[in-house]
Design a protein around this motif. Structure first.
Motif, PDB file in Angstrom:
ATOM      1  N   ASP A  72      20.929  43.112  38.635  1.00  0.00           N
ATOM      2  CA  ASP A  72      20.954  42.922  37.178  1.00  0.00           C
ATOM      3  C   ASP A  72      19.946  41.863  36.746  1.00  0.00           C
ATOM      4  O   ASP A  72      19.212  42.043  35.768  1.00  0.00           O
ATOM      5  N   LYS A  73      19.896  40.744  37.489  1.00  0.00           N
ATOM      6  CA  LYS A  73      18.935  39.678  37.170  1.00  0.00           C
ATOM      7  C   LYS A  73      17.501  40.166  37.324  1.00  0.00           C
ATOM      8  O   LYS A  73      16.598  39.722  36.615  1.00  0.00           O
ATOM      9  N   LEU A  74      17.277  41.086  38.274  1.00  0.00           N
ATOM     10  CA  LEU A  74      15.936  41.630  38.497  1.00  0.00           C
ATOM     11  C   LEU A  74      15.597  42.746  37.514  1.00  0.00           C
ATOM     12  O   LEU A  74      14.453  43.196  37.444  1.00  0.00           O
ATOM     13  N   GLY A  75      16.606  43.199  36.773  1.00  0.00           N
ATOM     14  CA  GLY A  75      16.385  44.247  35.767  1.00  0.00           C
ATOM     15  C   GLY A  75      16.307  45.647  36.348  1.00  0.00           C
ATOM     16  O   GLY A  75      15.702  46.528  35.738  1.00  0.00           O
ATOM     17  N   ILE A  76      16.921  45.850  37.508  1.00  0.00           N
ATOM     18  CA  ILE A  76      16.951  47.189  38.103  1.00  0.00           C
ATOM     19  C   ILE A  76      18.362  47.513  38.562  1.00  0.00           C
ATOM     20  O   ILE A  76      19.208  46.620  38.671  1.00  0.00           O
ATOM     21  N   ASN A  77      18.614  48.797  38.803  1.00  0.00           N
ATOM     22  CA  ASN A  77      19.934  49.195  39.296  1.00  0.00           C
ATOM     23  C   ASN A  77      19.822  49.612  40.762  1.00  0.00           C
ATOM     24  O   ASN A  77      18.729  49.626  41.335  1.00  0.00           O
ATOM     25  N   ALA A  78      20.965  49.960  41.371  1.00  0.00           N
ATOM     26  CA  ALA A  78      20.991  50.296  42.790  1.00  0.00           C
ATOM     27  C   ALA A  78      20.114  51.510  43.102  1.00  0.00           C
ATOM     28  O   ALA A  78      19.410  51.538  44.110  1.00  0.00           O
ATOM     29  N   SER A  79      20.123  52.519  42.252  1.00  0.00           N
ATOM     30  CA  SER A  79      19.289  53.709  42.486  1.00  0.00           C
ATOM     31  C   SER A  79      17.811  53.346  42.496  1.00  0.00           C
ATOM     32  O   SER A  79      17.050  53.842  43.343  1.00  0.00           O
ATOM     33  N   GLN A  80      17.396  52.492  41.574  1.00  0.00           N
ATOM     34  CA  GLN A  80      15.988  52.078  41.541  1.00  0.00           C
ATOM     35  C   GLN A  80      15.620  51.272  42.789  1.00  0.00           C
ATOM     36  O   GLN A  80      14.545  51.450  43.354  1.00  0.00           O
ATOM     37  N   ALA A  81      16.522  50.396  43.241  1.00  0.00           N
ATOM     38  CA  ALA A  81      16.262  49.598  44.439  1.00  0.00           C
ATOM     39  C   ALA A  81      16.145  50.500  45.668  1.00  0.00           C
ATOM     40  O   ALA A  81      15.244  50.331  46.504  1.00  0.00           O
ATOM     41  N   ILE A  82      17.044  51.477  45.782  1.00  0.00           N
ATOM     42  CA  ILE A  82      17.000  52.398  46.919  1.00  0.00           C
ATOM     43  C   ILE A  82      15.726  53.230  46.876  1.00  0.00           C
ATOM     44  O   ILE A  82      15.077  53.457  47.908  1.00  0.00           O
ATOM     45  N   ASN A  83      15.323  53.668  45.686  1.00  0.00           N
ATOM     46  CA  ASN A  83      14.074  54.426  45.563  1.00  0.00           C
ATOM     47  C   ASN A  83      12.875  53.587  45.979  1.00  0.00           C
ATOM     48  O   ASN A  83      11.957  54.076  46.641  1.00  0.00           O
ATOM     49  N   GLN A  84      12.867  52.302  45.621  1.00  0.00           N
ATOM     50  CA  GLN A  84      11.775  51.420  46.031  1.00  0.00           C
ATOM     51  C   GLN A  84      11.751  51.260  47.551  1.00  0.00           C
ATOM     52  O   GLN A  84      10.680  51.250  48.159  1.00  0.00           O
ATOM     53  N   LEU A  85      12.927  51.148  48.142  1.00  0.00           N
ATOM     54  CA  LEU A  85      13.017  51.049  49.606  1.00  0.00           C
ATOM     55  C   LEU A  85      12.437  52.307  50.244  1.00  0.00           C
ATOM     56  O   LEU A  85      11.610  52.232  51.153  1.00  0.00           O
ATOM     57  N   TYR A  86      12.856  53.476  49.783  1.00  0.00           N
ATOM     58  CA  TYR A  86      12.354  54.728  50.353  1.00  0.00           C
ATOM     59  C   TYR A  86      10.855  54.887  50.120  1.00  0.00           C
ATOM     60  O   TYR A  86      10.136  55.375  51.005  1.00  0.00           O
ATOM     61  N   ASP A  87      10.365  54.474  48.946  1.00  0.00           N
ATOM     62  CA  ASP A  87       8.915  54.532  48.698  1.00  0.00           C
ATOM     63  C   ASP A  87       8.166  53.704  49.735  1.00  0.00           C
ATOM     64  O   ASP A  87       7.145  54.132  50.279  1.00  0.00           O
ATOM     65  N   HIS A  88       8.674  52.515  50.020  1.00  0.00           N
ATOM     66  CA  HIS A  88       8.043  51.646  51.022  1.00  0.00           C
ATOM     67  C   HIS A  88       8.100  52.294  52.404  1.00  0.00           C
ATOM     68  O   HIS A  88       7.107  52.295  53.137  1.00  0.00           O
ATOM     69  N   LEU A  89       9.258  52.819  52.783  1.00  0.00           N
ATOM     70  CA  LEU A  89       9.407  53.476  54.079  1.00  0.00           C
ATOM     71  C   LEU A  89       8.398  54.616  54.245  1.00  0.00           C
ATOM     72  O   LEU A  89       7.758  54.752  55.288  1.00  0.00           O
ATOM     73  N   ILE A  90       8.242  55.420  53.207  1.00  0.00           N
ATOM     74  CA  ILE A  90       7.335  56.570  53.260  1.00  0.00           C
ATOM     75  C   ILE A  90       5.886  56.105  53.341  1.00  0.00           C
ATOM     76  O   ILE A  90       5.104  56.600  54.152  1.00  0.00           O
ATOM     77  N   GLU A  91       5.527  55.114  52.529  1.00  0.00           N
ATOM     78  CA  GLU A  91       4.135  54.648  52.478  1.00  0.00           C
ATOM     79  C   GLU A  91       3.737  53.849  53.714  1.00  0.00           C
ATOM     80  O   GLU A  91       2.669  54.055  54.291  1.00  0.00           O
TER      81      GLU A  91
END
Length: 101
Positions: A23-42
């Motif tokens: 919440d403090k970062l301005g994102i939700n759990a789905s957005q955080a998980i998507n960022q993690l997967y984007d990093h894993l893929i890249e």
């Protein structure tokens, strides 16, 4: 392409604490998980250091254990000062009691 669901398990306390940070970062759990997967893929790796299952090979572990087993156990002298060792050796060698300095 249809969205897919990702499910993970954690304690309720961890989820609540994590959601407060998100919440403090301005994102939700789905957005955080998507960022993690984007990093894993890249990058093909995690974005943070974690425990590795392949950190050591079986041969390396066996070599380290063999080395550790080869080390000598401490003897009586390992707990003595240099003066105490000298006094002990003089007493045994010459059969005399050498007084402490």
């Amino acid at each position: 392409m249809a969205d897919a669901m990702v499910t993970g398990r954690m304690t309720s306390a961890k989820k609540e604490a994590g959601n407060r940070v998100l919440d403090k970062l301005g994102i939700n759990a789905s957005q955080a998980i998507n960022q993690l997967y984007d990093h894993l893929i890249e990058k093909g790796s995690m974005p943070f250091e974690g425990p590795r299952k392949d950190a050591y090979t079986k041969a390396q572990v066996e070599e380290a254990l063999a080395y550790a087993r080869s080390l000598r156990a401490p003897n009586a002298f390992s707990r003595m000062t240099d003066d105490e060792i000298r006094r002990h050796k003089m007493t045994r060698r010459h059969g005399i009691d050498v007084p402490e300095a």
